[in-house]
Design a protein around this motif. Sequence first.
Motif, PDB file in Angstrom:
ATOM      1  N   SER A  15       0.817  -1.150  -0.684  1.00  0.00           N
ATOM      2  CA  SER A  15      -0.285  -0.406   0.187  1.00  0.00           C
ATOM      3  C   SER A  15       0.913   1.054   0.075  1.00  0.00           C
ATOM      4  CB  SER A  15      -0.688   0.160   1.613  1.00  0.00           C
ATOM      5  OG  SER A  15      -0.241   0.239   2.421  1.00  0.00           O
ATOM      6  N   GLU A  16       0.208   2.436  -0.197  1.00  0.00           N
ATOM      7  CA  GLU A  16       1.119   3.810  -0.244  1.00  0.00           C
ATOM      8  C   GLU A  16       1.364   4.026   0.722  1.00  0.00           C
ATOM      9  OE1 GLU A  16       2.731   6.962  -1.380  1.00  0.00           O
ATOM     10  OE2 GLU A  16       2.206   5.429  -2.951  1.00  0.00           O
ATOM     11  N   SER A  17       0.698   3.630   2.397  1.00  0.00           N
ATOM     12  CA  SER A  17       1.199   3.811   3.379  1.00  0.00           C
ATOM     13  C   SER A  17       2.350   2.970   3.916  1.00  0.00           C
ATOM     14  CB  SER A  17       0.443   3.480   4.646  1.00  0.00           C
ATOM     15  OG  SER A  17      -0.392   2.015   4.592  1.00  0.00           O
ATOM     16  N   GLN A  18       1.866   1.803   3.342  1.00  0.00           N
ATOM     17  CA  GLN A  18       3.220   0.939   3.567  1.00  0.00           C
ATOM     18  C   GLN A  18       4.552   1.458   3.121  1.00  0.00           C
ATOM     19  OE1 GLN A  18       1.496  -2.731   2.453  1.00  0.00           O
ATOM     20  NE2 GLN A  18       2.795  -3.562   4.558  1.00  0.00           N
ATOM     21  N   MET A  19       5.060   1.804   1.959  1.00  0.00           N
ATOM     22  CA  MET A  19       5.576   2.737   1.417  1.00  0.00           C
ATOM     23  C   MET A  19       6.275   3.657   1.492  1.00  0.00           C
ATOM     24  SD  MET A  19       4.764   1.962  -3.169  1.00  0.00           S
ATOM     25  CE  MET A  19       2.981   2.481  -3.689  1.00  0.00           C
ATOM     26  N   GLU A  20       4.960   4.548   2.119  1.00  0.00           N
ATOM     27  CA  GLU A  20       5.681   5.738   3.458  1.00  0.00           C
ATOM     28  C   GLU A  20       6.620   5.955   4.251  1.00  0.00           C
ATOM     29  OE1 GLU A  20       6.509   9.196   4.506  1.00  0.00           O
ATOM     30  OE2 GLU A  20       5.126   9.208   2.465  1.00  0.00           O
ATOM     31  N   ALA A  21       5.806   4.601   4.579  1.00  0.00           N
ATOM     32  CA  ALA A  21       6.817   4.343   6.187  1.00  0.00           C
ATOM     33  C   ALA A  21       8.206   3.231   5.856  1.00  0.00           C
ATOM     34  CB  ALA A  21       6.034   2.651   6.291  1.00  0.00           C
ATOM     35  N   GLY A  22       8.597   2.875   4.418  1.00  0.00           N
ATOM     36  CA  GLY A  22       9.376   2.702   4.193  1.00  0.00           C
ATOM     37  C   GLY A  22      10.338   3.619   3.320  1.00  0.00           C
ATOM     38  N   ARG A  23      10.021   4.234   2.502  1.00  0.00           N
ATOM     39  CA  ARG A  23      10.674   5.719   2.728  1.00  0.00           C
ATOM     40  C   ARG A  23      11.149   6.257   4.037  1.00  0.00           C
ATOM     41  NH1 ARG A  23       7.139   6.054  -1.689  1.00  0.00           N
ATOM     42  NH2 ARG A  23       5.634   6.983  -0.474  1.00  0.00           N
ATOM     43  N   ARG A  24       9.961   6.783   5.122  1.00  0.00           N
ATOM     44  CA  ARG A  24      11.067   6.851   6.307  1.00  0.00           C
ATOM     45  C   ARG A  24      11.959   6.036   7.081  1.00  0.00           C
ATOM     46  NH1 ARG A  24      12.028  10.928  10.201  1.00  0.00           N
ATOM     47  NH2 ARG A  24      11.552  10.477  12.188  1.00  0.00           N
ATOM     48  N   ALA A  25      11.833   4.597   6.601  1.00  0.00           N
ATOM     49  CA  ALA A  25      12.739   3.671   7.170  1.00  0.00           C
ATOM     50  C   ALA A  25      13.852   4.041   7.229  1.00  0.00           C
ATOM     51  CB  ALA A  25      12.365   2.516   7.206  1.00  0.00           C
ATOM     52  N   TYR A  26      13.886   3.970   5.310  1.00  0.00           N
ATOM     53  CA  TYR A  26      15.612   4.771   4.554  1.00  0.00           C
ATOM     54  C   TYR A  26      15.718   5.542   5.052  1.00  0.00           C
ATOM     55  CZ  TYR A  26      18.754   5.175   0.716  1.00  0.00           C
ATOM     56  OH  TYR A  26      19.677   5.105  -0.031  1.00  0.00           O
ATOM     57  N   VAL A  33      21.295   3.715  11.300  1.00  0.00           N
ATOM     58  CA  VAL A  33      22.315   3.100  11.579  1.00  0.00           C
ATOM     59  C   VAL A  33      23.793   3.266  10.339  1.00  0.00           C
ATOM     60  CG1 VAL A  33      21.253   0.986  11.117  1.00  0.00           C
ATOM     61  CG2 VAL A  33      20.046   2.119  10.934  1.00  0.00           C
ATOM     62  N   PHE A  34      24.204   2.348  11.554  1.00  0.00           N
ATOM     63  CA  PHE A  34      25.746   1.529  10.627  1.00  0.00           C
ATOM     64  C   PHE A  34      25.953   0.722  10.244  1.00  0.00           C
ATOM     65  CE2 PHE A  34      30.515   0.385  11.416  1.00  0.00           C
ATOM     66  CZ  PHE A  34      31.121   2.386  11.031  1.00  0.00           C
ATOM     67  N   SER A  38      30.364  -2.657   5.940  1.00  0.00           N
ATOM     68  CA  SER A  38      30.708  -1.036   4.600  1.00  0.00           C
ATOM     69  C   SER A  38      31.497  -0.113   4.932  1.00  0.00           C
ATOM     70  CB  SER A  38      28.945  -0.871   4.328  1.00  0.00           C
ATOM     71  OG  SER A  38      28.117  -2.211   4.186  1.00  0.00           O
ATOM     72  N   ALA A  39      31.393   1.125   3.658  1.00  0.00           N
ATOM     73  CA  ALA A  39      31.958   2.406   3.882  1.00  0.00           C
ATOM     74  C   ALA A  39      30.687   2.752   3.328  1.00  0.00           C
ATOM     75  CB  ALA A  39      32.556   2.312   2.341  1.00  0.00           C
ATOM     76  N   GLN A  40      30.245   3.988   4.729  1.00  0.00           N
ATOM     77  CA  GLN A  40      28.877   3.674   4.894  1.00  0.00           C
ATOM     78  C   GLN A  40      28.272   4.745   4.183  1.00  0.00           C
ATOM     79  OE1 GLN A  40      27.187   2.150   8.163  1.00  0.00           O
ATOM     80  NE2 GLN A  40      29.055   1.341   7.891  1.00  0.00           N
ATOM     81  N   GLU A  41      28.987   5.659   3.723  1.00  0.00           N
ATOM     82  CA  GLU A  41      29.276   6.773   2.728  1.00  0.00           C
ATOM     83  C   GLU A  41      28.805   6.733   1.103  1.00  0.00           C
ATOM     84  OE1 GLU A  41      27.954   9.631   2.825  1.00  0.00           O
ATOM     85  OE2 GLU A  41      27.858   9.210   5.354  1.00  0.00           O
ATOM     86  N   GLN A  42      28.938   4.870   1.352  1.00  0.00           N
ATOM     87  CA  GLN A  42      29.118   4.542  -0.637  1.00  0.00           C
ATOM     88  C   GLN A  42      28.033   3.363  -0.876  1.00  0.00           C
ATOM     89  OE1 GLN A  42      33.001   3.017  -1.383  1.00  0.00           O
ATOM     90  NE2 GLN A  42      34.078   4.712  -0.493  1.00  0.00           N
ATOM     91  N   ILE A  43      27.508   3.239   0.167  1.00  0.00           N
ATOM     92  CA  ILE A  43      26.107   2.126   0.405  1.00  0.00           C
ATOM     93  C   ILE A  43      24.154   2.362  -0.268  1.00  0.00           C
ATOM     94  CG2 ILE A  43      27.148   0.467   1.437  1.00  0.00           C
ATOM     95  CD1 ILE A  43      25.421   1.386   4.104  1.00  0.00           C
ATOM     96  N   ASP A  44      23.472   1.843  -0.699  1.00  0.00           N
ATOM     97  CA  ASP A  44      22.239   2.340  -0.731  1.00  0.00           C
ATOM     98  C   ASP A  44      21.977   0.842  -1.092  1.00  0.00           C
ATOM     99  OD1 ASP A  44      20.468   3.476  -1.476  1.00  0.00           O
ATOM    100  OD2 ASP A  44      20.691   3.403  -3.836  1.00  0.00           O
ATOM    101  N   PRO A  45      21.197   0.848   1.062  1.00  0.00           N
ATOM    102  CA  PRO A  45      20.767  -0.243   0.951  1.00  0.00           C
ATOM    103  C   PRO A  45      19.050  -0.778   0.810  1.00  0.00           C
ATOM    104  CG  PRO A  45      20.750   0.915   3.146  1.00  0.00           C
ATOM    105  CD  PRO A  45      21.629   1.940   2.012  1.00  0.00           C
TER     106      PRO A  45
END
Length: 462
Positions: A15-26, A33-34, A38-45
């Motif tokens: 749902s859109e609400s789940q995707m919004e929650a996902g954007r907030r999580a990212y 989150v460490f 990984s080199a922290q500034e080079q990742i896109d989880p």
Amino acid sequence: MSQTATEQITDGRISESQMEAGRRAYELDRKHVFHSWSAQEQIDPMTVVDAEGSWMWDGEGKKVLDLASQLIFTNLGHKHPKVVEAVKQQAEELCTIAPQHANGARSEAARLITDRLANDLNHVFFTNGGADANEHAVRMARLHTGRHKVLSAYRAYHGGTHLAINLTGDPRRFASDRASDGVVHFFPAYTYRSHFGSETEEQETERALNHLRDVMMLEGTDQVAAIVLEAIPGTAGIYVPPPGYMEGVRKLCDEHGIIMILDEVMAGFGRAGKWFAHQHFDVEPDIVTFAKGVNSGYVPMGGVVMDDSIYATFADRAYPGGLTYSGHPLAAAAAVAAIEAMESEGVLEHVQRLSEEVFGPRLAEIKAKHPSVGDVRGVGAFWAIELVQDRDTKEPIAPYGQTASVMKDIMAECRSRGAVPFMNMNRLHICPPLNITREDLNFGLDVVDEALKLADDFVDRK
């Protein structure tokens, strides 16, 4: 992209609400989150907002097949109802209890685990994961033998804690290994990339065992407490030891009073098509370590299973070690449910059929089709595709310890087509949940097949 792949990727579940929650999580992840290794500034989880069975749904609502079982631990896939229900019930009955007390879930988990091992492997020390299991296994071996040195293979991985990372034989140990913890590394049997110039499995077994014998002699056999081996090396490339090698290691250990520790953290609990991977060989270890698949990773758990003789060392002598969450009831209940589900649902038999009828034939076809594929190998639901620049020289796509940009491109292409395998150095590992359907597995292999065209293009440009 094929119509099949397109249909698999978007199904309207999220749902859109789940995707919004996902954007907030990212957003919060990137702020706070460490991430490991990984080199922290080079990742896109990748954000995961839902998962079920062999599938995940990312932050954009796309459906992605989990060909890696996360870090090769969701052996029963995501949200297995029996395991989920067991955790819920245990939380209501007894959510947590200190390890000095007995409780039903822990006791039953220990029984179920030991029932699937040799008759004298009767005792389980529960840990929080695989690394501390290996730490404690070595500690037990040292106290039992009164010796200090431990032999471990190059290309192995045994965990990220202090001793475990020193036991590890791949480049991840370099930053932390000061060669001061009594660990001596040796070359394992590895037929595809033989360190001994072997041309056959028989030669590799003989030469690798001679090498190990020499290392033991030169280090002083009466100084060596244990040999630590992955039953089937996992992160290093899923290369099954050649016939006779594990039996030869067992014989060397017996000759010199050395404890044989087999690390089953990744390969155990059905991953290799048997309850434990070492059951493919005629060996009985003194200690087995486990984690990951014991409860499909639903709640962190690991452990050390020791034989009766090692147990006897600590029968009237306190073992100097412990963990606050050893045998946590929620983890133990998940382990009981997972083992019982694997048994009742015929998971091992399913894995063996997939190995013989899908994994083996399809990966052989992929090897024949792609000049970038130097080797495919595996057993059960535990397979690797090794990518090379030249099949004759076996030169990997990137030097050992490095990852070529084309590997990241392949992973991105796989994800865009709806599947995510495991990647390490110049290899893709295909290790989906053990209960994956034939249809889903074939879809995933189709995705990998298509993505490997990028590796072929890379080889052609060389």
